[in-house]
Design a protein around this motif. Structure first.
Motif, short mmCIF file in Angstrom:
data_model
loop_
_atom_site.label_atom_id
_atom_site.label_comp_id
_atom_site.label_asym_id
_atom_site.label_seq_id
_atom_site.Cartn_x
_atom_site.Cartn_y
_atom_site.Cartn_z
N ALA A 268 -3.98 -23.68 -26.78
CA ALA A 268 -4.11 -23.94 -25.35
C ALA A 268 -2.88 -24.60 -24.76
N THR A 269 -2.04 -25.16 -25.60
CA THR A 269 -0.80 -25.73 -25.09
C THR A 269 0.21 -24.60 -24.94
N LEU A 270 1.42 -24.93 -24.64
CA LEU A 270 2.44 -23.90 -24.46
C LEU A 270 2.90 -23.31 -25.79
N LEU A 271 2.31 -23.77 -26.88
CA LEU A 271 2.61 -23.20 -28.19
C LEU A 271 1.84 -21.90 -28.38
N PRO A 272 2.40 -20.95 -29.11
CA PRO A 272 1.63 -19.72 -29.35
C PRO A 272 0.53 -19.98 -30.37
N GLY A 273 -0.53 -19.22 -30.29
CA GLY A 273 -1.62 -19.39 -31.23
C GLY A 273 -2.63 -18.27 -31.09
N GLY A 274 -3.50 -18.17 -32.07
CA GLY A 274 -4.52 -17.13 -32.06
C GLY A 274 -5.88 -17.71 -32.38
N TRP B 81 -18.78 -22.67 -31.43
CA TRP B 81 -18.50 -22.58 -29.99
C TRP B 81 -18.06 -23.94 -29.44
N ALA B 82 -18.80 -24.99 -29.80
CA ALA B 82 -18.50 -26.33 -29.28
C ALA B 82 -17.13 -26.82 -29.75
N VAL B 83 -16.81 -26.61 -31.02
CA VAL B 83 -15.53 -27.08 -31.56
C VAL B 83 -14.37 -26.32 -30.93
N ALA B 84 -14.48 -25.00 -30.86
CA ALA B 84 -13.40 -24.20 -30.28
C ALA B 84 -13.22 -24.53 -28.80
N THR B 85 -14.32 -24.66 -28.07
CA THR B 85 -14.24 -24.97 -26.64
C THR B 85 -13.63 -26.36 -26.43
N ALA B 86 -14.05 -27.33 -27.22
CA ALA B 86 -13.52 -28.69 -27.08
C ALA B 86 -12.03 -28.73 -27.38
N GLY B 87 -11.61 -28.11 -28.47
CA GLY B 87 -10.19 -28.12 -28.83
C GLY B 87 -9.33 -27.41 -27.80
N ASN B 88 -9.76 -26.24 -27.36
CA ASN B 88 -8.97 -25.47 -26.41
C ASN B 88 -8.96 -26.14 -25.04
N SER B 89 -10.06 -26.73 -24.65
CA SER B 89 -10.11 -27.44 -23.36
C SER B 89 -9.21 -28.67 -23.40
N LEU B 90 -9.23 -29.39 -24.50
CA LEU B 90 -8.35 -30.56 -24.63
C LEU B 90 -6.89 -30.14 -24.56
N GLY B 91 -6.54 -29.04 -25.20
CA GLY B 91 -5.17 -28.53 -25.13
C GLY B 91 -4.77 -28.21 -23.70
N SER B 92 -5.67 -27.61 -22.94
CA SER B 92 -5.37 -27.31 -21.53
C SER B 92 -5.25 -28.58 -20.71
N LEU B 93 -6.04 -29.59 -21.02
CA LEU B 93 -5.92 -30.86 -20.30
C LEU B 93 -4.61 -31.57 -20.64
N ILE B 94 -4.08 -31.32 -21.83
CA ILE B 94 -2.74 -31.83 -22.15
C ILE B 94 -1.72 -31.16 -21.23
N ASN B 95 -1.88 -29.86 -20.98
CA ASN B 95 -1.00 -29.17 -20.04
C ASN B 95 -1.11 -29.76 -18.64
N VAL B 96 -2.33 -30.08 -18.21
CA VAL B 96 -2.53 -30.71 -16.90
C VAL B 96 -1.77 -32.03 -16.86
N ALA B 97 -1.88 -32.82 -17.92
CA ALA B 97 -1.17 -34.10 -17.98
C ALA B 97 0.34 -33.90 -17.94
N LEU B 98 0.84 -32.89 -18.64
CA LEU B 98 2.28 -32.60 -18.60
C LEU B 98 2.72 -32.22 -17.19
N GLY B 99 1.90 -31.46 -16.50
CA GLY B 99 2.21 -31.11 -15.12
C GLY B 99 2.25 -32.33 -14.22
N ARG B 100 1.31 -33.23 -14.41
CA ARG B 100 1.31 -34.48 -13.63
C ARG B 100 2.57 -35.29 -13.90
N TYR B 101 2.96 -35.34 -15.16
CA TYR B 101 4.16 -36.10 -15.53
C TYR B 101 5.41 -35.44 -14.96
#
Length: 144
Positions: free
Chosen positions: A12-18, A37-57
């Motif tokens: 979910a971050t700017l790193l490539p992944g599958g 489902w819960a683990v994948a959703t939590a991990g991927n959502s957290l990665g996207s929220l890291i992107n949101v934080a990077l955008g804020r910074y």
């Protein structure tokens, strides 16, 4: 399941992944839908929220000469984003465009709770579809 969380987070971050392939692989080993489902959703959502934080910074650097967007264009972009853009986070699951959309949510300072809710819906929906496809198409291959 830790490996699934880490792969989903990195994807979910700017790193490539599958993460979808990794999720399907994990499902073949243990088809426990809710946990995967819960683990994948939590991990991927957290990665996207890291992107949101990077955008804020990144917004802290808007006064610098090298910042890629002029103040006027940034203000116009923010007005457009406030009007139409937050719903674009429902495409946060999409390859290529999803990660930049989450960064834009941070740059334009979308409320955390709104960003998180839209991202979780998008990512959770995608993983539900991946698990459904795994159950529909991969089950015979996994059990062979």
């Amino acid at each position: 399941m830790l490996s699934l969380f880490l792969v989903a987070l990195a994807s979910a971050t700017l790193l490539p992944g599958g993460s979808e392939v990794w999720l399907a692989r994990q499902w073949c080993q243990d088809p426990s839908w809710p946990g995967l489902w819960a683990v994948a959703t939590a991990g991927n959502s957290l990665g996207s929220l890291i992107n949101v934080a990077l955008g804020r910074y990144a917004r802290h650097f808007q006064a610098r000469r090298w910042f890629p967007v002029s103040p006027g264009r940034l203000a116009r972009g923010e007005r457009w984003y406030r009007r139409y853009g937050e719903w674009s986070l429902l495409l946060a699951w999409a390859p290529v465009i999803g990660d930049p959309l989450t960064v834009l949510a941070g740059i334009f300072r979308l409320a955390w709770w709104r960003a998180a809710a839209l991202i979780v819906v998008a990512k959770g929906g995608r993983y539900a579809i991946v698990l459904w496809l795994a159950e529909t198409w991969l089950a015979p291959l996994c059990r062979a």
